[in-house]
Design an enzyme around this catalytic site. Structure first.
Site, PDB file in Angstrom:
ATOM      1  N   GLY A  13       0.840  -1.204   0.000  1.00 24.18           N
ATOM      2  CA  GLY A  13       0.000   0.000   0.000  1.00 24.18           C
ATOM      3  C   GLY A  13       0.874   1.253   0.000  1.00 24.18           C
ATOM      4  O   GLY A  13       2.112   1.165   0.062  1.00 24.18           O
ATOM      5  N   ASP A  40      -2.784 -12.034   6.347  1.00 22.25           N
ATOM      6  CA  ASP A  40      -4.056 -11.629   5.732  1.00 22.25           C
ATOM      7  C   ASP A  40      -5.025 -11.192   6.833  1.00 22.25           C
ATOM      8  O   ASP A  40      -5.455 -12.007   7.643  1.00 22.25           O
ATOM      9  CB  ASP A  40      -4.616 -12.821   4.933  1.00 22.25           C
ATOM     10  CG  ASP A  40      -5.939 -12.474   4.266  1.00 22.25           C
ATOM     11  OD1 ASP A  40      -6.431 -11.345   4.441  1.00 22.25           O
ATOM     12  OD2 ASP A  40      -6.472 -13.363   3.562  1.00 22.25           O
ATOM     13  N   ALA A  64      -5.205  -1.940   5.440  1.00 21.79           N
ATOM     14  CA  ALA A  64      -6.596  -1.586   5.728  1.00 21.79           C
ATOM     15  C   ALA A  64      -7.447  -1.853   4.506  1.00 21.79           C
ATOM     16  O   ALA A  64      -6.939  -1.907   3.380  1.00 21.79           O
ATOM     17  CB  ALA A  64      -6.699  -0.106   6.107  1.00 21.79           C
ATOM     18  N   TYR A  65      -8.718  -1.991   4.755  1.00 21.51           N
ATOM     19  CA  TYR A  65      -9.698  -2.042   3.666  1.00 21.51           C
ATOM     20  C   TYR A  65     -10.023  -0.585   3.365  1.00 21.51           C
ATOM     21  O   TYR A  65     -10.743   0.065   4.113  1.00 21.51           O
ATOM     22  CB  TYR A  65     -10.938  -2.801   4.132  1.00 21.51           C
ATOM     23  CG  TYR A  65     -11.929  -3.094   3.041  1.00 21.51           C
ATOM     24  CD1 TYR A  65     -12.076  -4.390   2.546  1.00 21.51           C
ATOM     25  CD2 TYR A  65     -12.715  -2.095   2.475  1.00 21.51           C
ATOM     26  CE1 TYR A  65     -12.984  -4.672   1.538  1.00 21.51           C
ATOM     27  CE2 TYR A  65     -13.616  -2.366   1.463  1.00 21.51           C
ATOM     28  CZ  TYR A  65     -13.746  -3.659   1.004  1.00 21.51           C
ATOM     29  OH  TYR A  65     -14.647  -3.946  -0.002  1.00 21.51           O
ATOM     30  N   THR A  66      -9.439  -0.053   2.277  1.00 16.44           N
ATOM     31  CA  THR A  66      -9.525   1.394   2.027  1.00 16.44           C
ATOM     32  C   THR A  66     -10.491   1.771   0.888  1.00 16.44           C
ATOM     33  O   THR A  66     -10.567   2.944   0.535  1.00 16.44           O
ATOM     34  CB  THR A  66      -8.131   1.973   1.705  1.00 16.44           C
ATOM     35  OG1 THR A  66      -7.568   1.222   0.631  1.00 16.44           O
ATOM     36  CG2 THR A  66      -7.208   1.919   2.908  1.00 16.44           C
ATOM     37  N   TYR A 129     -16.917   2.575   6.089  1.00 17.79           N
ATOM     38  CA  TYR A 129     -15.450   2.551   6.236  1.00 17.79           C
ATOM     39  C   TYR A 129     -15.048   3.250   7.538  1.00 17.79           C
ATOM     40  O   TYR A 129     -14.284   2.716   8.352  1.00 17.79           O
ATOM     41  CB  TYR A 129     -14.811   3.226   5.016  1.00 17.79           C
ATOM     42  CG  TYR A 129     -13.365   3.611   5.178  1.00 17.79           C
ATOM     43  CD1 TYR A 129     -12.346   2.663   5.103  1.00 17.79           C
ATOM     44  CD2 TYR A 129     -13.000   4.947   5.405  1.00 17.79           C
ATOM     45  CE1 TYR A 129     -11.018   3.036   5.245  1.00 17.79           C
ATOM     46  CE2 TYR A 129     -11.673   5.328   5.543  1.00 17.79           C
ATOM     47  CZ  TYR A 129     -10.688   4.366   5.472  1.00 17.79           C
ATOM     48  OH  TYR A 129      -9.377   4.737   5.623  1.00 17.79           O
ATOM     49  N   TRP A 154      -6.542  12.189   3.548  1.00 20.77           N
ATOM     50  CA  TRP A 154      -6.284  12.461   2.124  1.00 20.77           C
ATOM     51  C   TRP A 154      -4.865  12.038   1.710  1.00 20.77           C
ATOM     52  O   TRP A 154      -4.068  12.842   1.210  1.00 20.77           O
ATOM     53  CB  TRP A 154      -6.489  13.942   1.827  1.00 20.77           C
ATOM     54  CG  TRP A 154      -7.867  14.484   2.018  1.00 20.77           C
ATOM     55  CD1 TRP A 154      -8.861  13.986   2.812  1.00 20.77           C
ATOM     56  CD2 TRP A 154      -8.410  15.665   1.397  1.00 20.77           C
ATOM     57  NE1 TRP A 154      -9.980  14.780   2.717  1.00 20.77           N
ATOM     58  CE2 TRP A 154      -9.729  15.815   1.861  1.00 20.77           C
ATOM     59  CE3 TRP A 154      -7.906  16.617   0.511  1.00 20.77           C
ATOM     60  CZ2 TRP A 154     -10.559  16.877   1.463  1.00 20.77           C
ATOM     61  CZ3 TRP A 154      -8.730  17.674   0.125  1.00 20.77           C
ATOM     62  CH2 TRP A 154     -10.036  17.789   0.589  1.00 20.77           C
TER      63      TRP A 154
HETATM   64  N1  LIG Z   1      -5.634   6.603   1.511  1.00 16.45           N
HETATM   65  C1  LIG Z   1      -6.175   7.590   2.210  1.00 16.45           C
HETATM   66  O1  LIG Z   1      -6.583   8.635   1.682  1.00 16.45           O
HETATM   67  C2  LIG Z   1      -6.280   7.482   3.711  1.00 16.45           C
HETATM   68  C3  LIG Z   1      -6.875   8.530   4.428  1.00 16.45           C
HETATM   69  C4  LIG Z   1      -6.956   8.426   5.817  1.00 16.45           C
HETATM   70  C5  LIG Z   1      -6.471   7.301   6.456  1.00 16.45           C
HETATM   71  N2  LIG Z   1      -5.922   6.303   5.723  1.00 16.45           N
HETATM   72  C6  LIG Z   1      -5.426   5.115   6.439  1.00 16.45           C
HETATM   73  O2  LIG Z   1      -4.026   5.081   6.261  1.00 16.45           O
HETATM   74  C7  LIG Z   1      -3.568   3.722   6.281  1.00 16.45           C
HETATM   75  C8  LIG Z   1      -2.713   3.463   5.064  1.00 16.45           C
HETATM   76  O3  LIG Z   1      -3.503   3.680   3.911  1.00 16.45           O
HETATM   77  P1  LIG Z   1      -2.915   3.584   2.450  1.00 16.45           P
HETATM   78  O4  LIG Z   1      -3.323   4.825   1.756  1.00 16.45           O
HETATM   79  O5  LIG Z   1      -1.495   3.164   2.480  1.00 16.45           O
HETATM   80  O6  LIG Z   1      -3.826   2.416   1.891  1.00 16.45           O
HETATM   81  P2  LIG Z   1      -3.649   1.542   0.595  1.00 16.45           P
HETATM   82  O7  LIG Z   1      -2.664   2.155  -0.329  1.00 16.45           O
HETATM   83  O8  LIG Z   1      -5.022   1.245   0.093  1.00 16.45           O
HETATM   84  O9  LIG Z   1      -3.000   0.220   1.172  1.00 16.45           O
HETATM   85  C9  LIG Z   1      -3.705  -0.622   2.010  1.00 16.45           C
HETATM   86  C10 LIG Z   1      -2.985  -1.932   2.032  1.00 16.45           C
HETATM   87  O10 LIG Z   1      -3.750  -2.813   2.845  1.00 16.45           O
HETATM   88  C11 LIG Z   1      -3.672  -4.070   2.263  1.00 16.45           C
HETATM   89  N3  LIG Z   1      -4.775  -4.932   2.617  1.00 16.45           N
HETATM   90  C12 LIG Z   1      -6.080  -4.823   2.289  1.00 16.45           C
HETATM   91  N4  LIG Z   1      -6.754  -5.880   2.746  1.00 16.45           N
HETATM   92  C13 LIG Z   1      -5.858  -6.680   3.358  1.00 16.45           C
HETATM   93  C14 LIG Z   1      -5.931  -7.923   4.010  1.00 16.45           C
HETATM   94  N5  LIG Z   1      -7.073  -8.614   4.095  1.00 16.45           N
HETATM   95  N6  LIG Z   1      -4.812  -8.450   4.558  1.00 16.45           N
HETATM   96  C15 LIG Z   1      -3.631  -7.798   4.450  1.00 16.45           C
HETATM   97  N7  LIG Z   1      -3.491  -6.635   3.811  1.00 16.45           N
HETATM   98  C16 LIG Z   1      -4.596  -6.084   3.281  1.00 16.45           C
HETATM   99  C17 LIG Z   1      -3.692  -3.829   0.765  1.00 16.45           C
HETATM  100  O11 LIG Z   1      -3.151  -4.961   0.146  1.00 16.45           O
HETATM  101  P3  LIG Z   1      -3.170  -5.190  -1.436  1.00 16.45           P
HETATM  102  O12 LIG Z   1      -2.091  -4.279  -1.944  1.00 16.45           O
HETATM  103  O13 LIG Z   1      -2.854  -6.623  -1.586  1.00 16.45           O
HETATM  104  O14 LIG Z   1      -4.533  -4.798  -1.880  1.00 16.45           O
HETATM  105  C18 LIG Z   1      -2.843  -2.586   0.661  1.00 16.45           C
HETATM  106  O15 LIG Z   1      -1.499  -2.912   0.423  1.00 16.45           O
HETATM  107  C19 LIG Z   1      -4.827   2.877   6.357  1.00 16.45           C
HETATM  108  O16 LIG Z   1      -5.062   2.552   7.695  1.00 16.45           O
HETATM  109  C20 LIG Z   1      -5.937   3.804   5.895  1.00 16.45           C
HETATM  110  O17 LIG Z   1      -7.181   3.464   6.449  1.00 16.45           O
HETATM  111  C21 LIG Z   1      -5.803   6.358   4.369  1.00 16.45           C
END
Ligand SMILES: NC(=O)c1ccc[n+]([C@@H]2O[C@H](COP(=O)([O-])OP(=O)(O)OC[C@H]3O[C@@H](n4cnc5c(N)ncnc54)[C@H](OP(=O)(O)O)[C@@H]3O)[C@@H](O)[C@H]2O)c1
Length: 290
Positions: A13, A40, A64-66, A129, A154
């Site tokens: 991610g 997982d 996370a499930y994003t 979410y 964001w």
């Molecule tokens: N993105 C945003 O805008 C945002 C905003 C606020 C907070 N956050 C939080 O910040 C954190 C990091 O977000 P990010 O942007 O890096 O998210 P991301 O790019 O969507 O990455 C999430 C990662 O979680 C993995 N994942 C999903 N389901 C899984 C499972 N069942 N088992 C193991 N891994 C799993 C995904 O794996 P795959 O690569 O295999 O799919 C992906 O690598 C998260 O907690 C998110 O909720 C994000």
């Protein structure tokens, strides 16, 4: 003596990847990066197996499930990944006396605020979410008192899927684009958050600070709308697409989004000395590498 080990989930991610890019800057630690294949979060057995095979000194949960809209219907998976498994990880961390840093979101708030949300502002998620992430926070704090929850907003990076990369692609493909102008927040470069997390661990590990656990907010500095964000991407990349501002009402999505999503990041600065970077500077640093 062997080095303290930091386990990191979500290595593919945005945030997990950015942490992996910093590995060489923190040679005092050993890292274990895990993806879905190794750990997982939709399968509790793999979480148990991981802790049987590894004894991490620190655990960073970036997975996370994003998929915010998909989470409205794929409720069970979102709940397992964002809540139940986070609680399970916290239980294992407690057994191993391992501090846990888990990442949460501005979407725990309903967006009705008018000033940056302090850490103790009333939560009231308006989509599934956000609800699952809030439950994940609660379970983590309940099962391991040595937990730091960092809410961010964001998030974008050179790696993975995000608004910045989508905008560049669409602006290259289309002559005009309408972008929502009535949702405001603080874009956050995942690289800055990654450095903040490792700095916290380094300061705890070296005993430079007395750890304070609980909830923290961390976003880059500044408050803008998605429309303003898109305009800045367009200007910096010298793209020619015509941008117009639209309203949330004109752009319905399965999951509701908070209108005002600004976090007050003062606690992380007060306790761990971490100041955030201006959003434009952070954006340019990402755009220079795209
Ligand atoms: N993105 C945003 O805008 C945002 C905003 C606020 C907070 N956050 C939080 O910040 C954190 C990091 O977000 P990010 O942007 O890096 O998210 P991301 O790019 O969507 O990455 C999430 C990662 O979680 C993995 N994942 C999903 N389901 C899984 C499972 N069942 N088992 C193991 N891994 C799993 C995904 O794996 P795959 O690569 O295999 O799919 C992906 O690598 C998260 O907690 C998110 O909720 C994000």
């Amino acid at each position: 003596m062997s080095k303290p080990t930091i386990a990191v989930t979500g290595k593919n991610g945005q945030l997990g990847f950015e942490i992996s890019q910093l590995e060489n800057q923190f040679p005092q630690f050993q890292f274990i990066f895990t993806g879905r294949q190794e750990l997982d979060l939709d399968n509790p057995e793999t979480v148990d197996d991981f802790f049987q095979q590894n004894k991490p000194s620190y655990f960073i949960n970036c997975a996370a499930y994003t998929a915010v809209d998909k989470a409205e219907t794929d409720i069970e998976t979102a709940m397992a990944v964002n809540a139940t498994s986070v609680g399970l990880i916290a239980k294992h961390c407690r057994e191993h006396n391992c501090p846990l840093i888990t990442i949460s979101t501005d979407y725990v708030f309903d967006g009705q605020g008018k000033v940056p949300y302090p850490i103790d502002y009333t939560t009231n998620p308006i989509n599934h979410y956000g609800y699952t992430k809030l439950l994940g926070e609660e379970l983590a704090l309940q099962h391991n008192p040595n937990t730091i929850v960092i809410r961010t907003s964001w998030v974008y990076s050179t790696h993975g899927n995000n608004f910045v990369k989508t905008m560049i692609r669409l602006m290259n493909e289309k002559p005009t684009l309408s972008i929502v102008g009535d949702q405001v927040g603080s874009p956050t470069n995942a690289k800055n958050l990654a450095l903040a997390i490792l700095t916290i661990i380094q300061k705890i590990d070296s005993k430079e600070v007395t750890p304070e656990y609980g909830i923290y907010h961390y976003s880059d500095k500044g408050v803008i709308s998605w429309f303003q964000f898109a305009k800045e991407i367009k200007a910096y990349k010298k793209l020619h697409c015509k941008l117009t501002s639209t309203t949330t009402a004109n752009y319905p999505t399965p999951a509701k989004r908070p209108a005002y999503s600004v976090l007050d990041s003062s606690r992380i600065k007060a306790v761990y000395g971490i100041d955030s970077t201006d959003w434009k500077e952070s954006l340019y640093s990402c755009l220079d590498n795209l």
